[in-house]
Design an enzyme around this catalytic site. Structure first.
Site, short mmCIF file in Angstrom:
data_model
loop_
_atom_site.label_atom_id
_atom_site.label_comp_id
_atom_site.label_asym_id
_atom_site.label_seq_id
_atom_site.Cartn_x
_atom_site.Cartn_y
_atom_site.Cartn_z
N HIS A 1 -14.40 15.89 -26.49
CA HIS A 1 -14.13 15.04 -27.66
C HIS A 1 -14.68 15.78 -28.88
O HIS A 1 -15.89 15.99 -28.96
CB HIS A 1 -14.85 13.69 -27.51
CG HIS A 1 -14.41 12.89 -26.33
ND1 HIS A 1 -13.41 11.95 -26.39
CD2 HIS A 1 -14.82 12.89 -25.04
CE1 HIS A 1 -13.23 11.40 -25.20
NE2 HIS A 1 -14.07 11.95 -24.35
N ASP B 1 -7.76 8.37 -22.64
CA ASP B 1 -9.19 8.45 -22.31
C ASP B 1 -10.05 7.58 -23.23
O ASP B 1 -9.85 7.54 -24.43
CB ASP B 1 -9.71 9.89 -22.38
CG ASP B 1 -11.16 9.95 -21.92
OD1 ASP B 1 -11.48 9.31 -20.91
OD2 ASP B 1 -11.96 10.61 -22.59
N HIS C 1 -12.00 18.51 -20.66
CA HIS C 1 -12.34 17.20 -21.22
C HIS C 1 -13.40 17.32 -22.31
O HIS C 1 -14.60 17.34 -22.04
CB HIS C 1 -12.86 16.31 -20.07
CG HIS C 1 -12.90 14.86 -20.40
ND1 HIS C 1 -12.58 13.89 -19.48
CD2 HIS C 1 -13.21 14.19 -21.53
CE1 HIS C 1 -12.70 12.69 -20.02
NE2 HIS C 1 -13.09 12.85 -21.27
N HIS D 1 -22.09 12.13 -30.55
CA HIS D 1 -22.30 10.97 -31.41
C HIS D 1 -23.36 11.34 -32.45
O HIS D 1 -24.30 12.08 -32.14
CB HIS D 1 -22.78 9.76 -30.60
CG HIS D 1 -21.74 9.23 -29.65
ND1 HIS D 1 -20.64 8.54 -30.09
CD2 HIS D 1 -21.64 9.31 -28.31
CE1 HIS D 1 -19.89 8.20 -29.03
NE2 HIS D 1 -20.47 8.66 -27.94
N ASP E 1 -16.74 16.39 -20.40
CA ASP E 1 -16.66 15.12 -21.13
C ASP E 1 -17.64 15.17 -22.31
O ASP E 1 -18.37 14.21 -22.57
CB ASP E 1 -16.94 13.92 -20.22
CG ASP E 1 -16.55 12.59 -20.89
OD1 ASP E 1 -16.03 12.61 -22.02
OD2 ASP E 1 -16.79 11.53 -20.27
N ASN F 1 -8.62 10.26 -28.33
CA ASN F 1 -9.17 9.02 -28.90
C ASN F 1 -9.88 9.31 -30.23
O ASN F 1 -11.02 8.94 -30.45
CB ASN F 1 -10.11 8.31 -27.91
CG ASN F 1 -11.29 9.18 -27.50
OD1 ASN F 1 -11.25 10.39 -27.63
ND2 ASN F 1 -12.34 8.55 -27.00
N HIS G 1 -13.56 12.34 -14.97
CA HIS G 1 -15.00 12.04 -14.77
C HIS G 1 -15.33 11.10 -13.61
O HIS G 1 -15.81 10.00 -13.80
CB HIS G 1 -15.63 11.53 -16.07
CG HIS G 1 -14.82 10.53 -16.85
ND1 HIS G 1 -14.31 9.38 -16.30
CD2 HIS G 1 -14.46 10.52 -18.15
CE1 HIS G 1 -13.67 8.72 -17.24
NE2 HIS G 1 -13.73 9.38 -18.36
N ARG H 1 -13.86 14.62 -32.01
CA ARG H 1 -13.97 13.57 -33.05
C ARG H 1 -13.24 13.91 -34.34
O ARG H 1 -13.67 13.47 -35.41
CB ARG H 1 -15.45 13.29 -33.38
CG ARG H 1 -16.37 13.07 -32.18
CD ARG H 1 -15.98 11.87 -31.36
NE ARG H 1 -17.00 11.54 -30.37
CZ ARG H 1 -16.73 10.85 -29.26
NH1 ARG H 1 -15.49 10.46 -28.98
NH2 ARG H 1 -17.70 10.55 -28.43
N HIS I 1 -8.63 7.75 -17.30
CA HIS I 1 -10.01 7.25 -17.36
C HIS I 1 -10.03 6.04 -16.43
O HIS I 1 -9.77 4.91 -16.85
CB HIS I 1 -10.33 6.86 -18.82
CG HIS I 1 -11.62 6.16 -19.03
ND1 HIS I 1 -12.71 6.76 -19.62
CD2 HIS I 1 -12.02 4.90 -18.75
CE1 HIS I 1 -13.71 5.90 -19.70
NE2 HIS I 1 -13.32 4.75 -19.19
ZN LIG Z 1 -13.18 8.80 -20.23
#
Ligand SMILES: [Zn+2]
Length: 441
Positions: free
Chosen positions: A78, A165, A76, A322, A318, A110, A245, A80, A192
């Site tokens: 991200h 997710d 898991h 950011h 996860d 996502n 998660h 981006r 999720h």
């Molecule tokens: Zn999630």
């Protein structure tokens, strides 16, 4: 790391160094039931038996006191990419993964645009990256929850799993169809599990900080009811479901009971949900906002128990980068998520092996064979004759978390200034050195 003919890891050059003798490592290879001190020999990136006559150009690493395991897998992350290069890119996320000891990561879809077509999916699968990306793809088009994506085309293009997710697929008949079609493709749907109608505007579990900062509370039922719904659908369809998660004690109990009944439900737990509770949210800090939010102390205890007994077969970071300015304006205005790739080994080793006395080999399973089995992929191994996927871990030298030194572009880490045990010293992905680090402070 010294001695005649023995080099420190930092003195090697990543591009040249593919013939290696790693000496005296504690080798833990769960799929081979191997736990012993021995040497590892890698020539041209391939793991091979140690030859009786060593080639002259060999580089030796004194790995006494270090642990060698198959490269770690993270279910898991991200990255981006495409869409938000200020937060992370495939390159920076992959470097963060390699620095954390990972060789395989599952990217979440996502992105912007969302990963719901083969073209966006294939953008992730760049073989020159420092980590092998196993992309997941959307369950529904644009993650809208309305119409299923072309799961067959996405699987053919390389999707290892399906998830929306960031949001739950909260339509039981659509979810049942997704699980059936994914199962026919030997893929798992990952959810999720947070019911929007129960979560409402909630951003934090009931706790002192919620009162003090006057924040809308997230009821645990938003997760536990979602988990119950997903288990019901898996039971009806016979198709597997993976819960992402986990944050609540009752979710872990429900999954344990369902697994005993033969339901094909698996789960992951993040380092932050295992290490932190809502009581640790002291100030109005954006770095403590995540979705689902941190649980209470009982949740943390029960999640650790579930990781120990195998109900939760995988850790997963996860990793949710950011850009720093977005996290700087307090809890309520912050986007959800924390980074985790470069602290994952340290946090989970320190807590689960150091505090909870988890056997080291089981801890390795939760980062290797556990996640691979959830994806239905072959167990990661230190396999002779194959390109080396391995990590050398230092689990004895304490180190202090300094997010300014991370490879990730983001700094939204709730573990800044923590002292941890467990860190990657050397990572090889498909025979290439993707990370090496000197002894640290
Ligand atoms: Zn999630």
């Amino acid at each position: 790391m010294s001695g005649s003919g023995v080099e420190s890891i930092s003195s090697m050059n990543a591009s040249e160094c593919t013939t290696l003798l790693i000496q005296n490592a504690r080798i833990i290879d769960p799929a081979a039931h191997r736990d012993e001190v021995a040497d590892l020999f890698i020539a041209n990136g391939i793991l091979q038996p140690v030859p009786s006559v060593l080639p002259s150009n060999i580089r030796r690493i004194d790995a006494k006191g270090l642990v060698a395991t198959p490269g770690l897998w993270d279910l898991h992350v991200h990255f981006r990419d495409p869409g938000n290069p200020r937060a992370e890119t495939l390159e920076s996320g992959s470097r963060a993964a390699a620095a954390g000891g990972f060789t395989h990561v599952v990217t979440m879809p996502n992105t912007s645009p969302a990963c719901d077509t083969p073209a966006v999916l294939q953008h992730q699968m760049n073989p020159s990256l420092a980590v092998r990306i196993l992309p997941s793809a959307c369950v529904t088009r644009s993650r809208s929850g309305d119409v299923l994506a072309d799961l067959e085309a996405l699987a053919a293009a390389g999707a290892v799993a399906f998830t929306d997710d960031g949001t739950m697929v909260d339509n039981p008949s659509l979810m049942a169809e997704a699980m059936r079609r994914a199962s026919a493709l030997s893929r798992v749907v990952m959810d999720h599990a947070v019911l929007p109608k129960l979560a409402g505007p909630g951003v934090i579990r009931a706790c002192e900080a919620a009162k003090r900062l006057n924040l809308p509370v997230f009821p645990p039922e938003a997760e536990t009811e979602a988990v119950a719904q997903d288990i019901r659908i898996s039971r009806q369809t016979g198709a597997p479901i993976h819960i992402q998660h986990l944050s609540c004690a009752e979710s872990a109990a429900a999954i344990r009971a369902a697994q005993r009944d033969g339901v094909r439900v698996s789960a992951e737990a993040s380092p932050h949900h295992l290490a932190l509770s809502a009581d640790d949210i002291a100030d109005d800090q954006g770095d403590f906002r995540m979705n689902p939010p941190l649980g209470n102390r009982l949740d943390v205890l029960k999640l650790r128990e579930a990781v120990l007994d195998g109900t939760i077969a995988a850790f997963a970071t996860d990793h949710a980068p950011h850009a720093p300015d977005t996290k700087a304006h307090g809890f309520m205005r912050a986007p959800s998520g924390v980074i985790g790739l470069e602290t994952a080994v340290g946090v989970t080793y320190t807590l689960m092996v150091g505090v909870e006395r988890m056997p080291l080999s089981v801890w390795v399973e939760r980062w290797t064979t556990g996640p691979a089995a959830i994806l239905g992929l072959p167990a990661p191994r230190l396999a002779m004759g194959k390109p080396a996927d391995l990590v050398l871990l230092d689990v004895t030298t304490p180190w202090r978390v300094d997010p300014a030194r991370f490879q990730s572009r983001a700094r939204n880490c709730p573990f800044a200034r923590w002292t941890l045990h467990g860190r990657a010293r050397l990572t090889l992905c498909e025979g290439r050195i993707t990370w090496m680090d000197d002894p640290w402070e």
